[in-house]
Design a protein around this motif. Structure first.
Motif, PDB file in Angstrom:
ATOM      1  N   SER A   1       0.828  -1.150  -0.017  1.00  0.00           N
ATOM      2  CA  SER A   1       0.015  -0.015   0.213  1.00  0.00           C
ATOM      3  C   SER A   1       0.805   1.365  -0.177  1.00  0.00           C
ATOM      4  O   SER A   1       2.096   1.385   0.521  1.00  0.00           O
ATOM      5  N   ASP A   2       0.406   2.292  -0.497  1.00  0.00           N
ATOM      6  CA  ASP A   2       0.940   3.566  -0.545  1.00  0.00           C
ATOM      7  C   ASP A   2       1.228   3.957   1.096  1.00  0.00           C
ATOM      8  O   ASP A   2       2.456   4.598   1.069  1.00  0.00           O
ATOM      9  N   ILE A   3       0.388   3.930   1.831  1.00  0.00           N
ATOM     10  CA  ILE A   3       0.665   4.345   3.246  1.00  0.00           C
ATOM     11  C   ILE A   3       1.734   3.459   3.795  1.00  0.00           C
ATOM     12  O   ILE A   3       2.476   3.687   4.363  1.00  0.00           O
TER      13      ILE A   3
ATOM     14  N   LEU B   1       2.126  -3.953   8.687  1.00  0.00           N
ATOM     15  CA  LEU B   1       1.463  -2.625   8.028  1.00  0.00           C
ATOM     16  C   LEU B   1       2.205  -1.961   7.127  1.00  0.00           C
ATOM     17  O   LEU B   1       1.821  -1.440   5.835  1.00  0.00           O
ATOM     18  N   GLU B   2       3.669  -2.317   7.018  1.00  0.00           N
ATOM     19  CA  GLU B   2       4.595  -1.477   5.989  1.00  0.00           C
ATOM     20  C   GLU B   2       4.253  -2.300   4.642  1.00  0.00           C
ATOM     21  O   GLU B   2       4.608  -1.918   3.599  1.00  0.00           O
ATOM     22  N   SER B   3       4.227  -3.400   4.668  1.00  0.00           N
ATOM     23  CA  SER B   3       4.095  -4.310   3.670  1.00  0.00           C
ATOM     24  C   SER B   3       2.718  -4.324   2.872  1.00  0.00           C
ATOM     25  O   SER B   3       2.528  -4.944   1.831  1.00  0.00           O
ATOM     26  N   GLY B   4       1.978  -3.800   3.686  1.00  0.00           N
ATOM     27  CA  GLY B   4       0.346  -3.871   3.038  1.00  0.00           C
ATOM     28  C   GLY B   4      -0.439  -5.118   3.445  1.00  0.00           C
ATOM     29  O   GLY B   4      -1.837  -5.058   2.996  1.00  0.00           O
TER      30      GLY B   4
ATOM     31  N   VAL C   1      -0.279  10.324   1.087  1.00  0.00           N
ATOM     32  CA  VAL C   1       0.063   9.731  -0.131  1.00  0.00           C
ATOM     33  C   VAL C   1      -1.146   8.804  -0.610  1.00  0.00           C
ATOM     34  O   VAL C   1      -1.056   8.310  -1.591  1.00  0.00           O
ATOM     35  N   ALA C   2      -2.090   8.378   0.163  1.00  0.00           N
ATOM     36  CA  ALA C   2      -2.948   7.356   0.014  1.00  0.00           C
ATOM     37  C   ALA C   2      -4.141   7.964  -0.658  1.00  0.00           C
ATOM     38  O   ALA C   2      -5.118   7.348  -0.832  1.00  0.00           O
ATOM     39  N   LEU C   3      -4.073   9.319  -0.751  1.00  0.00           N
ATOM     40  CA  LEU C   3      -5.262  10.112  -1.062  1.00  0.00           C
ATOM     41  C   LEU C   3      -5.360  10.489  -2.433  1.00  0.00           C
ATOM     42  O   LEU C   3      -4.237  10.705  -3.191  1.00  0.00           O
TER      43      LEU C   3
ATOM     44  N   HIS D   1      -7.650   2.941   0.998  1.00  0.00           N
ATOM     45  CA  HIS D   1      -6.519   2.461   0.328  1.00  0.00           C
ATOM     46  C   HIS D   1      -5.555   1.134   0.915  1.00  0.00           C
ATOM     47  O   HIS D   1      -5.459   0.350   0.678  1.00  0.00           O
ATOM     48  N   SER D   2      -5.527   1.555   2.192  1.00  0.00           N
ATOM     49  CA  SER D   2      -4.789   0.683   3.017  1.00  0.00           C
ATOM     50  C   SER D   2      -5.629  -0.743   3.236  1.00  0.00           C
ATOM     51  O   SER D   2      -5.318  -1.600   3.024  1.00  0.00           O
ATOM     52  N   VAL D   3      -7.093  -0.684   3.204  1.00  0.00           N
ATOM     53  CA  VAL D   3      -7.968  -1.761   3.374  1.00  0.00           C
ATOM     54  C   VAL D   3      -7.950  -2.510   1.968  1.00  0.00           C
ATOM     55  O   VAL D   3      -7.925  -3.761   2.058  1.00  0.00           O
TER      56      VAL D   3
END
Length: 413
Positions: free
Chosen positions: A24-26, A58-61, A88-90, A383-385
């Protein structure tokens, strides 16, 4: 962070690799910031109160960063603003039809703040009709139309007020338009939180001049949401504590309910379980007395309290509880498309974290998207979900549905 509300840059993600992973971008941004700070997984995780393995996911998505309290904890651990992690996720302004009006709305807010009146003096009946039509379209999720009409309405309301025409009526229209129109629209399309704060500040100025409890409550709600979006939970709590609409009439009762629901969200973000439960129970009691309503365009009532309960459970990390609550809510009883889309989106967010229920999660998110694409594509946690779901996507019908949703949200090229 506010339940819904930033339109800044983001990088594109490629299609999932052969291993099924998708960062993920986040998550990528989180890792970049940690590396730039020269901090190890163990150090940041310890400061944030989570395990190194969870931070790695979290970092890997592979885990969604979808809790305000966790975002704030990570921001503190990394010594950055929360928006450094999430922005960055928006979505970028200009990618959807509603974004075409963002520049004009921004200038209208600037002009109002500068007292640089540039609209026309209008009769209060005309302004009331225009404001009510705009707020109804906001409830219907017609964000392109709302954005097209907001700049002129903002200009004309402030110009008419400056001319001394129908001041109390115009002040009421300003409060409700800036919170339920301007601030809500900016949040729903993912615009800058600073613009939303400017709208809530203009509403607060008008409410103070007016001095009516119900409209002070509307302003307090908008101010609290702006503070939540900036991670100012203690400040939001103070605003909510100091705002007292009373319960003299049904409008005041409904506003008291909305402020109580907002208190429950702040309590969840702060990890205060007792306060969260007490606030939700109080909101339930107020809703039973008020019934299903729409005073000042808030749609407060028993069904809407159910959706808020889902959001608050998600903020507390209680995904199974959010799923349970969803089963008790009748989405057909919800007062508007905005609340229906929120119900399906929150249901999908909850199911996404439940074992063996990811297919259902995708279907719930697609229902939300059909009602309001922006409220899924632009929501700060989605985006994270979606990235977490993509990491486990299969090459089947649901997988194709998910990849289509992720593409429309800007996650896949």
């Amino acid at each position: 962070m506010a339940p819904d509300r930033s339109g800044r840059g983001r990088s594109q993600l490629s299609l999932p690799s052969a291993t099924g992973s998708s960062v993920s971008d986040i998550g990528r941004r989180l890792r970049q910031i940690r590396n730039a700070r020269g901090k190890s997984l163990a150090v940041v995780a310890g400061l944030a109160g989570i395990s190194p393995s969870y931070l790695s996911r979290l970092e890997s998505g592979h885990r969604a960063l979808d809790r305000r309290s966790l975002i704030m904890a990570l921001a503190r651990a990394l010594d950055v603003a929360p928006t450094e992690i999430t922005n960055v996720a928006l979505a970028l302004p200009g990618e959807a039809e509603e974004d075409r009006s963002l520049g004009a709305v921004r200038l209208a807010l600037f002009a109002a703040a500068m007292h640089a009146w540039r609209g026309r003096v209008c009769g209060v009946d005309e302004l009331t009709d225009r404001a009510e039509h705009l707020l109804e379209q906001q409830r219907q999720c017609d964000y392109a139309l709302v954005g097209a009409r907001l700049p002129d309405l903002i200009d004309d309301l402030h110009t008419t007020l400056a001319a001394g025409r129908d001041q109390r009526e115009v002040l009421r229209l300003l409060v409700i338009t800036h919170v339920q129109g301007t601030q809500a629209w900016l949040g729903d399309i993912g615009a800058s939180q600073d613009l939303g704060w400017q709208a809530s500040t203009l509403a607060a100025d008008a409410a103070q001049r007016l001095g009516e409890p119900a409209y002070l409550a509307v302003s307090g709600f908008g101010t609290a949401f702006g503070l939540i979006g900036a991670g100012g939970f203690d400040l939001a709590e103070r605003v909510l504590h100091d705002t007292h609409p009373g319960t003299a009439g049904n409008t005041e009762l409904q506003m008291a309910g909305m402020l109580t629901l907002t208190r429950s969200l702040v309590a969840a973000a702060k990890g205060e379980q007792g306060e969260r439960a007490a606030a939700l129970d109080h909101a339930d009691d107020l809703a039973r007395h008020a019934g299903e309503g729409n005073a000042l365009w808030f749609g407060f009532g028993p069904s809407n309290v159910g959706v808020w309960r889902m959001t608050v459970a998600l903020e507390a990390g209680e995904h199974a509880e959010a799923v349970r609550i969803a089963s008790t809510v009748d989405p057909n009883a919800l007062p508007s498309p905005t609340r229906k889309s929120a119900y399906w989106r929150e249901y999908g967010r909850a199911l996404a974290r439940m074992p063996n229920r990811r297919d259902e999660a995708v279907l719930m998110l697609r229902r939300a998207e059909r009602i309001s694409p922006a409220r899924v594509h632009r929501h700060p946690f989605m985006h994270s979900v979606l990235s977490e779901l993509l990491a486990r996507a299969r090459d089947d019908a649901i997988g194709r549905e998910l990849r289509g949703l992720a593409y429309r949200a800007g996650l896949l090229s």
